[in-house]
Design a protein around this motif. Structure first.
Motif, PDB file in Angstrom:
ATOM      1  N   ILE B  47     -10.051   5.719  -1.707  1.00 24.29           N
ATOM      2  CA  ILE B  47      -8.851   5.215  -1.024  1.00 24.29           C
ATOM      3  C   ILE B  47      -8.273   6.346  -0.186  1.00 24.29           C
ATOM      4  O   ILE B  47      -8.070   7.454  -0.691  1.00 24.29           O
ATOM      5  N   GLU B  48      -8.063   6.049   1.082  1.00 26.64           N
ATOM      6  CA  GLU B  48      -7.525   7.074   1.984  1.00 26.64           C
ATOM      7  C   GLU B  48      -6.230   6.590   2.612  1.00 26.64           C
ATOM      8  O   GLU B  48      -6.109   5.408   2.962  1.00 26.64           O
ATOM      9  N   LEU B  49      -5.313   7.493   2.746  1.00 25.46           N
ATOM     10  CA  LEU B  49      -4.054   7.203   3.416  1.00 25.46           C
ATOM     11  C   LEU B  49      -4.034   8.009   4.714  1.00 25.46           C
ATOM     12  O   LEU B  49      -4.279   9.221   4.695  1.00 25.46           O
ATOM     13  N   ASP B  50      -3.771   7.322   5.818  1.00 26.00           N
ATOM     14  CA  ASP B  50      -3.818   7.993   7.115  1.00 26.00           C
ATOM     15  C   ASP B  50      -2.514   7.732   7.881  1.00 26.00           C
ATOM     16  O   ASP B  50      -2.269   6.585   8.260  1.00 26.00           O
ATOM     17  N   TYR B 159     -21.141   0.347  -5.137  1.00 24.87           N
ATOM     18  CA  TYR B 159     -20.300   1.035  -4.156  1.00 24.87           C
ATOM     19  C   TYR B 159     -19.455   0.012  -3.413  1.00 24.87           C
ATOM     20  O   TYR B 159     -19.993  -0.971  -2.881  1.00 24.87           O
ATOM     21  N   VAL B 160     -18.127   0.224  -3.399  1.00 23.55           N
ATOM     22  CA  VAL B 160     -17.222  -0.769  -2.783  1.00 23.55           C
ATOM     23  C   VAL B 160     -16.517  -0.233  -1.529  1.00 23.55           C
ATOM     24  O   VAL B 160     -15.594  -0.857  -1.020  1.00 23.55           O
ATOM     25  N   GLY B 161     -16.930   0.917  -1.044  1.00 29.58           N
ATOM     26  CA  GLY B 161     -16.437   1.403   0.238  1.00 29.58           C
ATOM     27  C   GLY B 161     -15.168   2.237   0.158  1.00 29.58           C
ATOM     28  O   GLY B 161     -14.563   2.419  -0.899  1.00 29.58           O
ATOM     29  N   THR B 162     -14.770   2.718   1.337  1.00 36.00           N
ATOM     30  CA  THR B 162     -13.518   3.474   1.470  1.00 36.00           C
ATOM     31  C   THR B 162     -12.453   2.529   2.009  1.00 36.00           C
ATOM     32  O   THR B 162     -12.628   1.962   3.091  1.00 36.00           O
ATOM     33  N   LEU B 163     -11.403   2.352   1.266  1.00 36.82           N
ATOM     34  CA  LEU B 163     -10.277   1.550   1.743  1.00 36.82           C
ATOM     35  C   LEU B 163      -9.328   2.492   2.480  1.00 36.82           C
ATOM     36  O   LEU B 163      -8.656   3.324   1.869  1.00 36.82           O
ATOM     37  N   GLY B 168       2.570   3.675   8.344  1.00 38.70           N
ATOM     38  CA  GLY B 168       3.624   3.727   9.358  1.00 38.70           C
ATOM     39  C   GLY B 168       4.698   4.732   8.980  1.00 38.70           C
ATOM     40  O   GLY B 168       4.655   5.329   7.897  1.00 38.70           O
ATOM     41  N   PRO B 169       5.703   4.913   9.851  1.00 35.68           N
ATOM     42  CA  PRO B 169       6.724   5.939   9.596  1.00 35.68           C
ATOM     43  C   PRO B 169       7.584   5.673   8.374  1.00 35.68           C
ATOM     44  O   PRO B 169       8.224   6.588   7.862  1.00 35.68           O
ATOM     45  N   PHE B 170       7.620   4.428   7.907  1.00 38.88           N
ATOM     46  CA  PHE B 170       8.443   4.112   6.733  1.00 38.88           C
ATOM     47  C   PHE B 170       7.574   3.786   5.514  1.00 38.88           C
ATOM     48  O   PHE B 170       7.935   2.972   4.669  1.00 38.88           O
ATOM     49  N   ASN B 171       6.422   4.420   5.461  1.00 40.06           N
ATOM     50  CA  ASN B 171       5.477   4.206   4.362  1.00 40.06           C
ATOM     51  C   ASN B 171       5.032   2.749   4.266  1.00 40.06           C
ATOM     52  O   ASN B 171       4.749   2.248   3.182  1.00 40.06           O
ATOM     53  N   ASP B 172       4.995   2.080   5.394  1.00 38.58           N
ATOM     54  CA  ASP B 172       4.464   0.727   5.448  1.00 38.58           C
ATOM     55  C   ASP B 172       3.000   0.813   5.896  1.00 38.58           C
ATOM     56  O   ASP B 172       2.641   1.681   6.682  1.00 38.58           O
ATOM     57  N   VAL B 173       2.175  -0.069   5.372  1.00 35.17           N
ATOM     58  CA  VAL B 173       0.761  -0.067   5.769  1.00 35.17           C
ATOM     59  C   VAL B 173       0.619  -0.894   7.036  1.00 35.17           C
ATOM     60  O   VAL B 173       0.904  -2.092   7.050  1.00 35.17           O
ATOM     61  N   THR B 174       0.184  -0.259   8.110  1.00 35.61           N
ATOM     62  CA  THR B 174       0.095  -0.952   9.395  1.00 35.61           C
ATOM     63  C   THR B 174      -1.311  -1.485   9.656  1.00 35.61           C
ATOM     64  O   THR B 174      -1.498  -2.360  10.486  1.00 35.61           O
ATOM     65  N   LYS B 175      -2.282  -0.940   8.939  1.00 38.65           N
ATOM     66  CA  LYS B 175      -3.659  -1.431   9.096  1.00 38.65           C
ATOM     67  C   LYS B 175      -4.453  -1.072   7.846  1.00 38.65           C
ATOM     68  O   LYS B 175      -4.287   0.018   7.294  1.00 38.65           O
ATOM     69  N   ALA B 176      -5.293  -1.993   7.411  1.00 33.14           N
ATOM     70  CA  ALA B 176      -6.166  -1.713   6.255  1.00 33.14           C
ATOM     71  C   ALA B 176      -7.584  -2.102   6.620  1.00 33.14           C
ATOM     72  O   ALA B 176      -7.812  -3.182   7.169  1.00 33.14           O
ATOM     73  N   GLU B 177      -8.518  -1.216   6.356  1.00 38.04           N
ATOM     74  CA  GLU B 177      -9.914  -1.540   6.648  1.00 38.04           C
ATOM     75  C   GLU B 177     -10.822  -0.898   5.610  1.00 38.04           C
ATOM     76  O   GLU B 177     -10.470   0.119   5.002  1.00 38.04           O
ATOM     77  N   VAL B 178     -11.967  -1.521   5.408  1.00 34.94           N
ATOM     78  CA  VAL B 178     -12.961  -0.968   4.487  1.00 34.94           C
ATOM     79  C   VAL B 178     -14.078  -0.339   5.302  1.00 34.94           C
ATOM     80  O   VAL B 178     -14.632  -0.979   6.209  1.00 34.94           O
TER      81      VAL B 178
END
Lengths: 188, 210
Positions: B47-50, B159-163, B168-178
């Motif tokens: 799991i990655e946070l970007d 193996y289930v991939g990298t999520l 976003g600036p308010f710790n909101d998830v703006t995009k999710a991809e595997v």
């Protein structure tokens, strides 16, 4: 005794929030901006005495500001993402109460300060939710249309002239925003 | 006073564990194949946070941290896995807490194939106001779920991939991809647990936003 301890505890919280505000803002720092807003607590069991504006880029916790008759503002915030996450006040029967805006993700007060300016967090109102006779009381804090940004800004300007006359940069930002809103206000 | 302290500690435990996930402790990552029980599959992913959380953004203020909660929260996600899709993370009864940006290796019951989502704790602040009065403020990034892992009988390692979650600036998830990083995950599997097991590439298809 417990009530006394509770009050002491809340004073400690309030003090720690004030401490979050950090060093006083340099009135001549032209990189700073004004954040302002309004919370109507006419229907609420308490007033609003303070508001916490949280910063989200990790450079600081944010700013705690005093509130008077629903009006709150900060004279000099740094650039960054902000939103109101808490405010509090007291009432004769309710005692000290802390209200929370959601701080997971973006809430209705979210704004991003980029260039120096006056940024409106919004006007909000405490609204009772009708429940049954024996059910627990419920409420919501909703965005409201009135007072408008222009009306709140006029109050901020008046207040700053009285309480913060040395913050000439902040006052200029407020006046600039009032001028920008004037065509809109007169059209309304 | 001691009684108040004990009660406060109990309430704290309830909030830290119960408030987050109904007393379910997250599973520990495995360090050898021998630790994978019968009927379980070794789930490998990331799991990655970007952008990633900056150290100054993570604010965990946990007093009396007897359960080592801070370690469970700091730079980690809490993810719920369940047999059913229509259950909440709080009630799913099975949690993993992978470290962000690192390949994870968790033993998971084969039937718990629904990834329900979860959260990443950014801030946690708990104040005990009295024996029955605790104020908890927890800032989170919500991890979207709604994914189904294809875990088949006979699977050893899946193996289930990298999520990857864009923040976003308010710790909101703006995009999710595997994202498929199978080859590097395979190399890491061999380096950490040894060779000899077949890892099947099985990326989940559906990713729903919060």
């Amino acid at each position: 005794m417990i009530r006394l301890l509770q009050r002491y505890f809340l004073i400690v919280i309030a003090a720690s929030l004030v401490a979050c505000a950090g060093a006083p803002v340099d009135p001549n720092d032209t990189t700073r901006s004004v954040i302002f807003g309004y919370i109507d607590m006419d229907e609420a069991p308490t007033s609003v005495d303070w508001v916490f504006i949280q910063q989200y880029d990790g450079t600081s916790d944010g700013y705690s500001v005093g509130a008077d008759k629903g009006l709150f503002y900060h004279v000099g915030v740094k650039p960054g993402p902000y939103q109101v996450t808490q405010f509090g006040g007291s009432g004769f029967l309710a005692g000290e109460v802390i209200y929370n805006f959601p701080d997971t993700g973006r809430n209705d007060t979210a704004l991003i300060v980029e260039q120096p300016g006056a940024y409106f967090a919004g006007s909000f109102g405490y609204q009772k939710i009708k429940t049954g006779m024996f059910e627990q009381k419920q409420f919501d804090i909703q965005r409201i249309d009135s007072p408008t940004e222009a009306a709140v800004l006029q109050k901020v300007r008046k207040r700053m002239g009285k309480d913060n006359p040395e913050y000439r940069h902040a006052i200029a930002l407020v006046e600039r925003r009032i001028a920008e809103l004037q065509p809109v206000a007169s059209a309304e | 006073m001691v009684r108040i302290a004990k009660n406060a500690l109990l309430v704290a435990a309830i909030y830290v564990l119960g408030g987050c996930a109904a007393f379910t402790f997250p599973e520990k990552e495995i360090t050898s194949f021998a630790e994978v029980p019968e009927g379980y599959v070794l789930l490998v992913g990331k799991i990655e946070l970007d952008p990633p959380l900056r150290p100054t953004e993570i604010k965990l203020d946990i007093s009396n941290d007897v359960f080592n909660t801070e370690e469970m929260m700091a730079n980690r996600a809490i993810i719920g896995l369940s047999e059913r899709a229509n259950v909440t993370v709080e009630k799913c009864g099975f949690l993993i807490n992978p470290e962000l940006g690192q390949t994870y290796f968790f033993a998971v019951p084969r039937e718990r194939a629904h990834m329900l989502g979860g959260y990443i704790t950014v801030s946690f602040d708990m104040r005990t106001n009295g024996p029955r009065d605790v104020i908890v403020n927890q800032g989170k990034v919500l991890v979207p779920g709604g994914m189904h892992y294809d875990l088949r009988p006979g699977d050893d390692v899946v193996y289930v991939g990298t999520l990857r979650l864009e923040r976003g600036p308010f710790n909101d998830v703006t995009k999710a991809e595997v994202i498929d990083e199978f080859d590097s995950a395979k190399r890491e599997l061999t380096a950490r647990l040894g060779a000899g097991r077949r890892m099947r590439n099985s990326l989940p298809i559906q990713v729903s936003a919060n």
